[in-house]
Design a protein around this motif. Structure first.
Motif, PDB file in Angstrom:
ATOM      1  N   THR A   1       0.619   5.069  -0.189  1.00 26.68           N
ATOM      2  CA  THR A   1      -0.477   7.037   0.251  1.00 26.68           C
ATOM      3  C   THR A   1       0.549   8.297  -0.416  1.00 26.68           C
ATOM      4  OG1 THR A   1       0.676   7.023   2.695  1.00 26.68           O
ATOM      5  CG2 THR A   1      -1.552   5.816   2.311  1.00 26.68           C
TER       6      THR A   1
ATOM      7  N   LYS B   1       0.897  -1.122   0.090  1.00 28.01           N
ATOM      8  CA  LYS B   1       0.198   0.113  -0.163  1.00 28.01           C
ATOM      9  C   LYS B   1       0.426   1.334  -0.234  1.00 28.01           C
ATOM     10  CE  LYS B   1      -3.638  -0.237   1.951  1.00 28.01           C
ATOM     11  NZ  LYS B   1      -4.586   0.232   3.365  1.00 28.01           N
TER      12      LYS B   1
ATOM     13  N   GLU C   1      -8.334   6.382   5.900  1.00 28.96           N
ATOM     14  CA  GLU C   1      -9.830   5.547   5.783  1.00 28.96           C
ATOM     15  C   GLU C   1     -10.867   5.875   5.635  1.00 28.96           C
ATOM     16  OE1 GLU C   1      -8.201   1.734   5.816  1.00 28.96           O
ATOM     17  OE2 GLU C   1      -6.799   2.235   4.221  1.00 28.96           O
TER      18      GLU C   1
ATOM     19  N   SER D   1      -3.167   0.608  -3.631  1.00 27.71           N
ATOM     20  CA  SER D   1      -2.192  -0.449  -3.389  1.00 27.71           C
ATOM     21  C   SER D   1      -1.835  -1.428  -4.767  1.00 27.71           C
ATOM     22  CB  SER D   1      -2.933  -1.544  -2.972  1.00 27.71           C
ATOM     23  OG  SER D   1      -3.883  -1.188  -2.657  1.00 27.71           O
TER      24      SER D   1
ATOM     25  N   ASN E   1       0.197  -5.215  -6.573  1.00 20.31           N
ATOM     26  CA  ASN E   1       0.386  -6.006  -6.464  1.00 20.31           C
ATOM     27  C   ASN E   1       1.220  -7.502  -7.890  1.00 20.31           C
ATOM     28  OD1 ASN E   1      -2.171  -7.836  -7.545  1.00 20.31           O
ATOM     29  ND2 ASN E   1      -2.612  -6.625  -6.050  1.00 20.31           N
TER      30      ASN E   1
ATOM     31  N   ASN F   1     -13.362   4.122  -3.265  1.00 18.05           N
ATOM     32  CA  ASN F   1     -12.853   3.347  -2.833  1.00 18.05           C
ATOM     33  C   ASN F   1     -12.436   2.000  -3.705  1.00 18.05           C
ATOM     34  OD1 ASN F   1     -13.155   4.145  -0.381  1.00 18.05           O
ATOM     35  ND2 ASN F   1     -15.367   4.267  -0.688  1.00 18.05           N
ATOM     36  N   ASP F   2     -10.898   1.107  -3.470  1.00 18.78           N
ATOM     37  CA  ASP F   2     -10.493   0.091  -4.454  1.00 18.78           C
ATOM     38  C   ASP F   2     -10.850   0.590  -5.799  1.00 18.78           C
ATOM     39  OD1 ASP F   2      -9.244  -0.554  -1.922  1.00 18.78           O
ATOM     40  OD2 ASP F   2     -10.785  -1.153  -1.155  1.00 18.78           O
ATOM     41  N   TYR F   3     -10.938   1.124  -6.640  1.00 17.78           N
ATOM     42  CA  TYR F   3     -11.505   0.981  -7.864  1.00 17.78           C
ATOM     43  C   TYR F   3      -9.791   0.259  -8.486  1.00 17.78           C
ATOM     44  CZ  TYR F   3     -13.214   3.070 -12.210  1.00 17.78           C
ATOM     45  OH  TYR F   3     -13.823   3.272 -12.780  1.00 17.78           O
ATOM     46  N   PRO F   4     -10.148  -0.549  -9.301  1.00 14.96           N
ATOM     47  CA  PRO F   4      -9.089  -0.586 -10.126  1.00 14.96           C
ATOM     48  C   PRO F   4      -9.036  -0.205 -11.404  1.00 14.96           C
ATOM     49  CG  PRO F   4     -11.450  -1.585 -11.152  1.00 14.96           C
ATOM     50  CD  PRO F   4     -11.814  -0.404 -10.094  1.00 14.96           C
TER      51      PRO F   4
ATOM     52  N   GLY G   1      -3.018  -3.631  -9.633  1.00 15.70           N
ATOM     53  CA  GLY G   1      -3.553  -2.683  -8.750  1.00 15.70           C
ATOM     54  C   GLY G   1      -4.594  -1.737  -8.417  1.00 15.70           C
ATOM     55  N   ASN G   2      -5.037  -1.373  -7.251  1.00 19.30           N
ATOM     56  CA  ASN G   2      -6.207  -0.442  -7.313  1.00 19.30           C
ATOM     57  C   ASN G   2      -6.318   0.819  -6.943  1.00 19.30           C
ATOM     58  OD1 ASN G   2      -6.736  -0.837  -4.549  1.00 19.30           O
ATOM     59  ND2 ASN G   2      -7.356  -2.994  -4.765  1.00 19.30           N
TER      60      ASN G   2
ATOM     61  N   SER H   1      -7.695   4.306  -4.237  1.00 21.67           N
ATOM     62  CA  SER H   1      -8.768   5.011  -3.295  1.00 21.67           C
ATOM     63  C   SER H   1      -8.504   6.921  -3.437  1.00 21.67           C
ATOM     64  CB  SER H   1      -8.722   4.833  -2.225  1.00 21.67           C
ATOM     65  OG  SER H   1      -9.014   2.730  -2.012  1.00 21.67           O
TER      66      SER H   1
END
Length: 305
Positions: free
Chosen positions: A42, A40, A221, A57, A59, A76-79, A66-67, A69
């Motif tokens: 930020t 992650k 968050e 994030s 990987n 939130n956690d948009y690919p 990844g995604n 936010s």
């Protein structure tokens, strides 16, 4: 003839060895970069000199993915549509509502810096590796938390040495992305003003809890989309801290210290809760509409102002 064949064979074997070494070096670099990038991150995008907090994030399985936010915009956690890594350069993209948004940056240890592009405009961005999603560099202290209707908030506890109970002050930072220590990504360097204040209070036998606003630092968050966030939410958060600390046997009295905008928040929270004291540091001395006008007249003009 035999000597010639031996010479050719030696060259051939040498090339094979070199090729093997290059593949091993490449594999080591890939493995090292995977270790650096995975996890992650930020940070902020500086849009017209105003920081916009983001969380990314990354990987790697068969390939990079990844995604992203963007808490204040409700993303939130948009690919990410694609992630490309080439040595120390990383590019990642997101497609949203038919638009392509790109990030192009360079990796340096635990930091990614580069350019963010959208609608033909380009702004700088910076990300820092952080497994806990905390933008502040110092995340080793003791933390308390409160549960609210809109997520959990964390605050850093500073207590005097010796046996309590102690009086405790809740420290509320100022406007924008100012964190619990008094620092802002919009201002170069760190002043740690609120952290130093907490430490001085501790030396005088007073405990304190200083907390990041929603969308900042430890509470990134817990952000609420901007179109749903109003002043009363900040007041409600401060009152929640007062109510919880007032129930703790470790504290004799609960007060509020607010800096700048935090003074306005704290003033209302102290009035509407059972706070025992209120201290204003550089609070507004004029009605808020006048303060906003004075702040905006340097940025806007004419009918827009």
């Amino acid at each position: 003839m035999k000597k010639g064949m031996l010479y050719i064979m030696a060259i051939f074997m040498g090339l094979i060895l070199i090729s093997g070494c290059e593949k091993k070096d490449t594999a080591k670099k890939d493995e090292s970069m995977m270790e650096v990038l995975s996890g992650k991150w930020t940070g902020t995008i500086m849009v017209h000199n105003q920081p916009l907090d983001i969380i990314v994030s990354l990987n790697k399985n068969d390939g990079w993915s990844g995604n992203i936010s963007i808490p204040v915009q409700g993303v939130n956690d948009y690919p990410l549509s694609s992630v490309t890594v080439n040595n120390k350069n990383i590019s990642f993209f997101m497609k949203i509502q038919g638009q392509q948004i790109s990030f192009d940056g360079n990796v340096d240890n635990n930091k990614i810096e580069g350019n963010f592009s959208q609608h033909g405009q380009t702004f700088s961005f910076e990300l820092t590796k952080s497994d806990e999603g905390d933008q502040t560099a110092d995340n080793t202290g003791e933390f308390l938390s409160v549960q609210t209707d809109n997520g959990r908030l964390y605050g850093e506890l500073e207590e005097p040495s010796g046996e309590g109970p102690f009086p405790v002050m809740i420290i509320i930072p100022g406007s924008g992305p100012t964190d619990r220590n008094g620092n802002s990504p919009a201002i170069q360097g760190k002043n740690n003003s609120l952290k130093l204040l907490a430490e001085q209070l501790s030396e005088h036998g007073i405990a304190s809890v200083r907390y990041d606003k929603r969308g900042v630092g430890k509470n990134v968050e817990a952000a609420i989309p901007e179109n749903e966030l109003d002043f009363n939410q900040f007041v409600h958060d401060a009152k929640t801290w007062v109510e919880q600390l007032a129930q703790e046997e470790a504290y004799t009295k609960v007060g509020i210290i607010g800096h700048s905008q935090g003074s306005l928040v704290g003033m209302v929270a102290a009035r509407d809760s059972n706070a025992d004291a209120f201290i204003s540091i550089a609070g507004a001395g004029h009605p808020i509409d006048q303060v906003l006008y004075d702040q905006l007249k340097g940025q806007l003009s004419g009918e827009l102002l």
